[in-house]
Design an enzyme around this catalytic site. Structure first.
Site, PDB file in Angstrom:
ATOM      1  N   ARG A 156       0.874  -1.191  -0.008  1.00  0.00           N
ATOM      2  CA  ARG A 156      -0.105   0.077   0.097  1.00  0.00           C
ATOM      3  C   ARG A 156       0.879   1.186   0.182  1.00  0.00           C
ATOM      4  NH1 ARG A 156      -2.393  -3.443   3.840  1.00  0.00           N
ATOM      5  NH2 ARG A 156      -4.490  -4.234   3.424  1.00  0.00           N
ATOM      6  N   LYS A 182      -2.253  -2.407   7.565  1.00  0.00           N
ATOM      7  CA  LYS A 182      -3.491  -1.903   8.011  1.00  0.00           C
ATOM      8  C   LYS A 182      -3.791  -2.549   9.378  1.00  0.00           C
ATOM      9  CE  LYS A 182      -7.966  -0.868   5.695  1.00  0.00           C
ATOM     10  NZ  LYS A 182      -8.647  -1.322   4.282  1.00  0.00           N
ATOM     11  N   HIS A 249      -2.469   2.138  -6.092  1.00  0.00           N
ATOM     12  CA  HIS A 249      -3.332   0.936  -5.892  1.00  0.00           C
ATOM     13  C   HIS A 249      -3.308   0.151  -7.164  1.00  0.00           C
ATOM     14  CE1 HIS A 249      -5.269  -0.431  -2.187  1.00  0.00           C
ATOM     15  NE2 HIS A 249      -6.257  -0.694  -2.807  1.00  0.00           N
ATOM     16  N   ARG A 252      -0.801  -2.698  -6.987  1.00  0.00           N
ATOM     17  CA  ARG A 252      -0.926  -3.499  -6.070  1.00  0.00           C
ATOM     18  C   ARG A 252      -2.170  -4.572  -6.764  1.00  0.00           C
ATOM     19  NH1 ARG A 252      -1.022  -4.628  -0.399  1.00  0.00           N
ATOM     20  NH2 ARG A 252      -3.260  -5.115   0.552  1.00  0.00           N
ATOM     21  N   HIS A 275      -4.458  -9.340   3.658  1.00  0.00           N
ATOM     22  CA  HIS A 275      -5.818  -8.970   3.599  1.00  0.00           C
ATOM     23  C   HIS A 275      -6.606  -9.968   4.988  1.00  0.00           C
ATOM     24  CE1 HIS A 275      -6.080  -7.751  -0.593  1.00  0.00           C
ATOM     25  NE2 HIS A 275      -5.958  -6.709   0.052  1.00  0.00           N
ATOM     26  N   TYR A 284      -9.083  -8.365  -5.926  1.00  0.00           N
ATOM     27  CA  TYR A 284      -7.831  -7.597  -6.407  1.00  0.00           C
ATOM     28  C   TYR A 284      -7.378  -8.603  -7.772  1.00  0.00           C
ATOM     29  CZ  TYR A 284      -6.987  -4.457  -2.978  1.00  0.00           C
ATOM     30  OH  TYR A 284      -7.048  -3.279  -1.770  1.00  0.00           O
TER      31      TYR A 284
END
Length: 309
Positions: A156, A182, A249, A252, A275, A284
Site C-alpha cells: 500500500r 493496515k 493501488h 497492488r 488481507h 484484486y
C-alpha cells in the site's frame, strides 16, 4: 485542553467533537495513514453539520442519509462513500460506549452497495508494469526503487512512504522489509532480487543516515501525493493508456493478478497483501474470470491422464 477518556462524554456534550476524535483515534491500533483518513472523514462530517447548524450529537439517520447523498452528488465512487460512512460509524460507536449519544445514527443510514467482486481501481497488465519499471529506471534511482517495491511487493502507498531505513534487514538468508500494515499489524516481506538491487543503488545516493527511507531533495519524507504524481507521470512517459487514472493501488492490483496467474495459492497472496478476508484478495485478482483458469480443464486433464495410465 487535554482530554482523557473519562472526560470524553463531557467534552462531546460541550461541542468539542474534534478533541473527541483525537481520543477515539488514540484508542485504536491504526497506521498513521489510516488514522489520517479517519480524521478527514469525521472532520468532513463535522464541517457538513456546522454548515447546516446541526448538532452532530443529535444527528439522526436522516441527516447521515442527506450527507451521503451529498457525497454521491460530488461523483465520489460508492466505495469511497461507504468508507467514509464506515469511519463515521466507528466514531459514533465510540461515543455510544461513552454514553455521549444514545445510538449510532449511521447504523440506520442507507449506505451505498459495494460489490466485493468489483474494484474501481484501474489495473495494469504485466507488460504495462514492465513498461512503467523501464520508465522509472530511466527517471532516476529513487524513482526506480519506489516503483520496484510497489510492483514486486504490492505494498500500500501508506506502507511504502512510512518506511524507515531501519526497517530494512536480513532474516534467514532473505533481504526483508518490516512495516506496520493496515489495522496496526506489524508485518514483514521478503525483497525480490530486483527490489533489493534497486534499493542498494538508491542507498548509494541517499546515504546511510537514519530516518525515512524515501526522502525528497530537502531531506523530508516522501509523501503519498508525490507517489501518485510520479506514477501518473511515468505512465505517461511509458505510453500507458489512461495514465491520469492510475494510482499506487493499480500496482497492488497488478501484483495480485500476476501472482494468481502464475499459480500462487490464494492464501499466500492473501498473506502477502495483508488481507483479513480472502474475498478482498479475490477482488484484486482481475484475471479470476478468465476461462483459461476454469478448474474444469484441470479435472478433465487429470481424468485423461488416469485413462491413459
Amino acid at each position: 485542553m487535554q482530554v482523557v477518556p473519562r472526560q470524553v462524554g463531557q467534552v462531546a456534550a460541550g461541542g468539542a467533537a474534534e478533541q473527541v476524535t483525537e481520543v477515539w483515534l488514540a484508542n485504536r491500533r491504526l497506521s498513521e495513514h489510516t488514522r489520517a483518513a479517519y480524521r478527514r472523514d469525521v472532520n468532513g462530517w463535522l464541517a457538513w453539520c456546522a454548515q447546516r447548524g446541526a448538532d452532530p450529537l443529535r444527528a439522526s439517520f436522516l441527516d447521515v442519509n442527506a450527507y451521503a447523498r451529498g457525497l454521491e452528488a460530488q461523483q465520489l465512487a460508492p466505495a469511497t462513500v461507504a468508507r467514509k460512512l464506515s469511519g463515521l460509524s466507528s466514531w459514533y460507536d465510540f461515543l455510544v460506549k461513552l454514553r455521549a449519544v444514545e445510538a449510532n445514527p449511521v447504523s440506520g443510514a442507507d449506505r451505498p452497495y459495494v460489490s466485493r467482486d468489483h474494484s474501481a481501481t484501474l489495473g495494469l497488465t504485466p507488460q504495462e508494469v514492465d513498461a512503467l519499471l523501464a520508465a522509472a529506471r530511466d527517471a532516476g534511482v529513487r524513482h526506480h526503487a519506489v516503483i520496484t517495491l510497489l510492483a514486486d511487493l504490492g505494498l500500500r502507498v501508506g506502507e511504502l512512504v512510512s518506511l524507515d531505513l531501519a526497517d530494512l534487514g536480513w532474516e534467514r538468508g532473505h533481504r526483508t522489509v518490516r512495516f506496520v500494515g493496515k489495522g496496526g499489524k506489524a508485518r514483514r516481506r521478503a525483497l525480490t532480487p530486483d527490489a533489493a538491487a534497486a534499493l542498494d543503488t538508491y542507498l548509494q545516493t541517499r546515504g546511510e543516515q537514519p530516518g525515512p527511507l524515501f526522502v525528497t531533495s530537502s531531506g523530508s519524507r516522501l509523501d503519498r501525493h508525490a507517489i501518485f504524481r510520479l506514477i501518473r507521470r511515468l505512465a505517461g512517459v511509458a505510453g500507458i493508456a489512461e495514465a491520469e487514472r492510475l494510482s499506487p493501488h493499480s500496482l497492488r492490483h497488478a501484483f495480485a493478478t500476476a501472482a494468481r496467474a502464475e499459480g500462487v495459492p490464494l492464501e499466500d497472496v492473501q498473506d502477502a497483501m495483508g488481507h483479513a478476508d480472502p474475498r478482498t484478495t479475490r477482488r484484486y485478482d482481475r484475471d479470476r474470470h478468465n476461462l483459461d483458469r476454469d478448474p474444469a480443464y484441470t479435472i478433465a486433464a487429470a481424468r485423461a491422464r488416469r485413462a491413459g495410465g
